[in-house]
Write a protein that holds these residues in place. Structure first.
Motif, PDB file in Angstrom:
ATOM      1  N   VAL A 150     -19.725  14.205 -32.626  1.00  0.00           N
ATOM      2  CA  VAL A 150     -18.981  15.400 -33.015  1.00  0.00           C
ATOM      3  C   VAL A 150     -19.484  16.603 -32.222  1.00  0.00           C
ATOM      4  O   VAL A 150     -18.695  17.412 -31.736  1.00  0.00           O
ATOM      5  CB  VAL A 150     -19.074  15.659 -34.538  1.00  0.00           C
ATOM      6  CG1 VAL A 150     -18.489  17.019 -34.899  1.00  0.00           C
ATOM      7  CG2 VAL A 150     -18.352  14.559 -35.307  1.00  0.00           C
ATOM      8  N   ARG A 151     -20.816  16.702 -32.078  1.00  0.00           N
ATOM      9  CA  ARG A 151     -21.394  17.801 -31.291  1.00  0.00           C
ATOM     10  C   ARG A 151     -20.847  17.787 -29.863  1.00  0.00           C
ATOM     11  O   ARG A 151     -20.481  18.829 -29.318  1.00  0.00           O
ATOM     12  CB  ARG A 151     -22.918  17.661 -31.249  1.00  0.00           C
ATOM     13  CG  ARG A 151     -23.629  18.794 -31.891  1.00  0.00           C
ATOM     14  CD  ARG A 151     -25.129  18.658 -31.747  1.00  0.00           C
ATOM     15  NE  ARG A 151     -25.655  18.230 -33.027  1.00  0.00           N
ATOM     16  CZ  ARG A 151     -26.518  17.260 -33.223  1.00  0.00           C
ATOM     17  NH1 ARG A 151     -27.012  16.590 -32.214  1.00  0.00           N
ATOM     18  NH2 ARG A 151     -26.924  16.957 -34.419  1.00  0.00           N
ATOM     19  N   MET A 152     -20.828  16.605 -29.255  1.00  0.00           N
ATOM     20  CA  MET A 152     -20.307  16.498 -27.876  1.00  0.00           C
ATOM     21  C   MET A 152     -18.837  16.890 -27.829  1.00  0.00           C
ATOM     22  O   MET A 152     -18.396  17.562 -26.894  1.00  0.00           O
ATOM     23  CB  MET A 152     -20.507  15.074 -27.343  1.00  0.00           C
ATOM     24  CG  MET A 152     -21.948  14.753 -27.050  1.00  0.00           C
ATOM     25  SD  MET A 152     -22.234  13.171 -26.203  1.00  0.00           S
ATOM     26  CE  MET A 152     -21.325  12.018 -27.169  1.00  0.00           C
ATOM     27  N   ARG A 153     -18.067  16.477 -28.838  1.00  0.00           N
ATOM     28  CA  ARG A 153     -16.646  16.821 -28.899  1.00  0.00           C
ATOM     29  C   ARG A 153     -16.467  18.326 -28.996  1.00  0.00           C
ATOM     30  O   ARG A 153     -15.645  18.915 -28.295  1.00  0.00           O
ATOM     31  CB  ARG A 153     -15.989  16.145 -30.088  1.00  0.00           C
ATOM     32  CG  ARG A 153     -14.556  16.555 -30.285  1.00  0.00           C
ATOM     33  CD  ARG A 153     -14.039  16.143 -31.661  1.00  0.00           C
ATOM     34  NE  ARG A 153     -12.716  16.651 -31.885  1.00  0.00           N
ATOM     35  CZ  ARG A 153     -12.448  17.842 -32.430  1.00  0.00           C
ATOM     36  NH1 ARG A 153     -13.412  18.635 -32.787  1.00  0.00           N
ATOM     37  NH2 ARG A 153     -11.200  18.224 -32.613  1.00  0.00           N
ATOM     38  N   VAL A 154     -17.268  18.971 -29.853  1.00  0.00           N
ATOM     39  CA  VAL A 154     -17.161  20.418 -30.026  1.00  0.00           C
ATOM     40  C   VAL A 154     -17.510  21.129 -28.726  1.00  0.00           C
ATOM     41  O   VAL A 154     -16.811  22.066 -28.320  1.00  0.00           O
ATOM     42  CB  VAL A 154     -18.058  20.885 -31.199  1.00  0.00           C
ATOM     43  CG1 VAL A 154     -18.200  22.402 -31.222  1.00  0.00           C
ATOM     44  CG2 VAL A 154     -17.496  20.386 -32.519  1.00  0.00           C
ATOM     45  N   ARG A 155     -18.566  20.688 -28.054  1.00  0.00           N
ATOM     46  CA  ARG A 155     -18.938  21.304 -26.771  1.00  0.00           C
ATOM     47  C   ARG A 155     -17.817  21.146 -25.750  1.00  0.00           C
ATOM     48  O   ARG A 155     -17.492  22.076 -25.011  1.00  0.00           O
ATOM     49  CB  ARG A 155     -20.211  20.668 -26.226  1.00  0.00           C
ATOM     50  CG  ARG A 155     -21.451  21.197 -26.862  1.00  0.00           C
ATOM     51  CD  ARG A 155     -22.685  20.673 -26.123  1.00  0.00           C
ATOM     52  NE  ARG A 155     -23.768  20.562 -27.064  1.00  0.00           N
ATOM     53  CZ  ARG A 155     -24.424  19.463 -27.357  1.00  0.00           C
ATOM     54  NH1 ARG A 155     -24.148  18.332 -26.745  1.00  0.00           N
ATOM     55  NH2 ARG A 155     -25.381  19.458 -28.241  1.00  0.00           N
ATOM     56  N   ARG A 156     -17.247  19.953 -25.692  1.00  0.00           N
ATOM     57  CA  ARG A 156     -16.173  19.686 -24.745  1.00  0.00           C
ATOM     58  C   ARG A 156     -14.971  20.599 -25.033  1.00  0.00           C
ATOM     59  O   ARG A 156     -14.356  21.149 -24.118  1.00  0.00           O
ATOM     60  CB  ARG A 156     -15.781  18.211 -24.836  1.00  0.00           C
ATOM     61  CG  ARG A 156     -14.872  17.726 -23.746  1.00  0.00           C
ATOM     62  CD  ARG A 156     -14.648  16.219 -23.804  1.00  0.00           C
ATOM     63  NE  ARG A 156     -14.103  15.783 -25.074  1.00  0.00           N
ATOM     64  CZ  ARG A 156     -14.728  14.995 -25.953  1.00  0.00           C
ATOM     65  NH1 ARG A 156     -15.927  14.543 -25.696  1.00  0.00           N
ATOM     66  NH2 ARG A 156     -14.159  14.652 -27.086  1.00  0.00           N
ATOM     67  N   LEU A 157     -14.652  20.778 -26.322  1.00  0.00           N
ATOM     68  CA  LEU A 157     -13.542  21.655 -26.690  1.00  0.00           C
ATOM     69  C   LEU A 157     -13.839  23.118 -26.345  1.00  0.00           C
ATOM     70  O   LEU A 157     -12.942  23.848 -25.922  1.00  0.00           O
ATOM     71  CB  LEU A 157     -13.237  21.528 -28.185  1.00  0.00           C
ATOM     72  CG  LEU A 157     -12.536  20.254 -28.614  1.00  0.00           C
ATOM     73  CD1 LEU A 157     -12.425  20.194 -30.130  1.00  0.00           C
ATOM     74  CD2 LEU A 157     -11.166  20.147 -27.974  1.00  0.00           C
ATOM     75  N   GLN A 158     -15.087  23.531 -26.531  1.00  0.00           N
ATOM     76  CA  GLN A 158     -15.455  24.904 -26.193  1.00  0.00           C
ATOM     77  C   GLN A 158     -15.266  25.162 -24.708  1.00  0.00           C
ATOM     78  O   GLN A 158     -14.753  26.214 -24.317  1.00  0.00           O
ATOM     79  CB  GLN A 158     -16.893  25.193 -26.608  1.00  0.00           C
ATOM     80  CG  GLN A 158     -17.071  25.326 -28.103  1.00  0.00           C
ATOM     81  CD  GLN A 158     -18.531  25.416 -28.512  1.00  0.00           C
ATOM     82  OE1 GLN A 158     -19.426  25.036 -27.770  1.00  0.00           O
ATOM     83  NE2 GLN A 158     -18.771  25.915 -29.715  1.00  0.00           N
ATOM     84  N   VAL A 159     -15.666  24.223 -23.894  1.00  0.00           N
ATOM     85  CA  VAL A 159     -15.496  24.374 -22.443  1.00  0.00           C
ATOM     86  C   VAL A 159     -14.014  24.390 -22.092  1.00  0.00           C
ATOM     87  O   VAL A 159     -13.557  25.215 -21.299  1.00  0.00           O
ATOM     88  CB  VAL A 159     -16.230  23.245 -21.682  1.00  0.00           C
ATOM     89  CG1 VAL A 159     -15.855  23.232 -20.212  1.00  0.00           C
ATOM     90  CG2 VAL A 159     -17.734  23.396 -21.851  1.00  0.00           C
ATOM     91  N   ALA A 160     -13.242  23.497 -22.696  1.00  0.00           N
ATOM     92  CA  ALA A 160     -11.800  23.448 -22.414  1.00  0.00           C
ATOM     93  C   ALA A 160     -11.120  24.740 -22.837  1.00  0.00           C
ATOM     94  O   ALA A 160     -10.271  25.274 -22.106  1.00  0.00           O
ATOM     95  CB  ALA A 160     -11.176  22.256 -23.126  1.00  0.00           C
ATOM     96  N   ARG A 161     -11.480  25.255 -24.003  1.00  0.00           N
ATOM     97  CA  ARG A 161     -10.875  26.509 -24.480  1.00  0.00           C
ATOM     98  C   ARG A 161     -11.264  27.682 -23.592  1.00  0.00           C
ATOM     99  O   ARG A 161     -10.487  28.605 -23.397  1.00  0.00           O
ATOM    100  CB  ARG A 161     -11.294  26.778 -25.921  1.00  0.00           C
ATOM    101  CG  ARG A 161     -10.600  25.888 -26.892  1.00  0.00           C
ATOM    102  CD  ARG A 161     -10.980  26.215 -28.309  1.00  0.00           C
ATOM    103  NE  ARG A 161     -10.345  25.262 -29.210  1.00  0.00           N
ATOM    104  CZ  ARG A 161     -10.907  24.797 -30.288  1.00  0.00           C
ATOM    105  NH1 ARG A 161     -12.107  25.189 -30.645  1.00  0.00           N
ATOM    106  NH2 ARG A 161     -10.270  23.933 -31.051  1.00  0.00           N
ATOM    107  N   LYS A 162     -12.479  27.643 -23.092  1.00  0.00           N
ATOM    108  CA  LYS A 162     -12.956  28.719 -22.233  1.00  0.00           C
ATOM    109  C   LYS A 162     -12.099  28.814 -20.972  1.00  0.00           C
ATOM    110  O   LYS A 162     -11.853  29.907 -20.459  1.00  0.00           O
ATOM    111  CB  LYS A 162     -14.418  28.451 -21.862  1.00  0.00           C
ATOM    112  CG  LYS A 162     -15.101  29.551 -21.143  1.00  0.00           C
ATOM    113  CD  LYS A 162     -16.560  29.177 -20.926  1.00  0.00           C
ATOM    114  CE  LYS A 162     -17.332  30.276 -20.265  1.00  0.00           C
ATOM    115  NZ  LYS A 162     -18.734  29.911 -20.072  1.00  0.00           N
ATOM    116  N   HIS A 163     -11.669  27.669 -20.482  1.00  0.00           N
ATOM    117  CA  HIS A 163     -10.900  27.636 -19.236  1.00  0.00           C
ATOM    118  C   HIS A 163      -9.389  27.619 -19.453  1.00  0.00           C
ATOM    119  O   HIS A 163      -8.635  27.717 -18.486  1.00  0.00           O
ATOM    120  CB  HIS A 163     -11.319  26.432 -18.397  1.00  0.00           C
ATOM    121  CG  HIS A 163     -12.750  26.500 -17.960  1.00  0.00           C
ATOM    122  ND1 HIS A 163     -13.215  27.407 -17.043  1.00  0.00           N
ATOM    123  CD2 HIS A 163     -13.830  25.790 -18.347  1.00  0.00           C
ATOM    124  CE1 HIS A 163     -14.514  27.254 -16.876  1.00  0.00           C
ATOM    125  NE2 HIS A 163     -14.919  26.275 -17.655  1.00  0.00           N
ATOM    126  N   ALA A 164      -8.962  27.501 -20.682  1.00  0.00           N
ATOM    127  CA  ALA A 164      -7.523  27.467 -20.967  1.00  0.00           C
ATOM    128  C   ALA A 164      -6.966  28.886 -20.987  1.00  0.00           C
ATOM    129  O   ALA A 164      -7.611  29.823 -21.426  1.00  0.00           O
ATOM    130  CB  ALA A 164      -7.266  26.788 -22.294  1.00  0.00           C
TER     131      ALA A 164
END
Length: 192
Positions: free
Chosen positions: A97-111
């Protein structure tokens, strides 16, 4: 003709017998592993799903729990004892879940566009109406505080088990739990 599908994860083909071990002994060990994993799945799957949902993996909770069981299957022979299997599963779910949240944060940052979070059907079924306000407040907490509170008060784990699941010290668990409760109390009082 309809085909029935089991909700139990499929196990990959058995590993070949390690050098120097009797293949019959390995087959018996594989059968014992399969039986133990089936029991773990039957008794803890829903609890692990809830854990994943509460930690923030709403739409991917089923995938995360399945992956946790697969990781346990692969590393079964490395467990210090088979009693540690449930603790290992919780750790894997927390980490995934932690990895998923980090991945989403990076994706949102660049979206460029803002994507609204829509609750999945499985999350809606798992949570009762009277829990939604609490869950929404929990989602606003920092990740470590949220993890500590969910593991402590939802799964009723001891500090040592929480420390093991989160990969931190017992003192850090106390700190995250205390801060999380203070923030959660404030958020729920503001909501009234």
């Amino acid at each position: 003709m309809t085909q029935q599908v089991s909700s139990r994860p499929l196990a990959p083909a058995a590993d070949p017998a390690p050098a120097g071990l009797d293949p019959a002994a390995v087959n018996l060990a594989d059968l014992e592993r399969e039986a133990a994993l089936a029991r773990l799945f039957d008794t803890n799957h829903t609890q692990l799903l809830r854990l994943a949902v509460l930690l923030g993996a709403e739409g991917e909770a089923e995938d995360i729990v399945s992956e946790a069981f697969y990781e346990l299957y692969r590393r079964w022979h490395r467990l210090r004892s088979h009693d540690a299997a449930l603790s290992y599963l919780r750790s894997v779910v927390c980490n995934l879940v932690r990895m998923r949240v980090r991945r989403l944060q990076v994706a949102r940052k660049h979206a460029e566009q803002v994507i609204e979070s829509v609750g999945s059907a499985e999350a809606e079924v798992l949570l009762r109406d009277d829990q939604r306000a609490l869950v929404e407040a929990i989602k606003l907490l920092p990740a470590r505080q949220r993890e500590a509170l969910v593991l402590r008060y939802w799964l009723d784990l001891r500090e040592s088990e929480i420390a093991s699941a989160m990969g931190i010290s017992a003192g850090a668990v106390k700190s995250h739990t205390s801060r999380g409760m203070a923030t959660l109390t404030r958020l729920l009082e503001e909501r009234r």
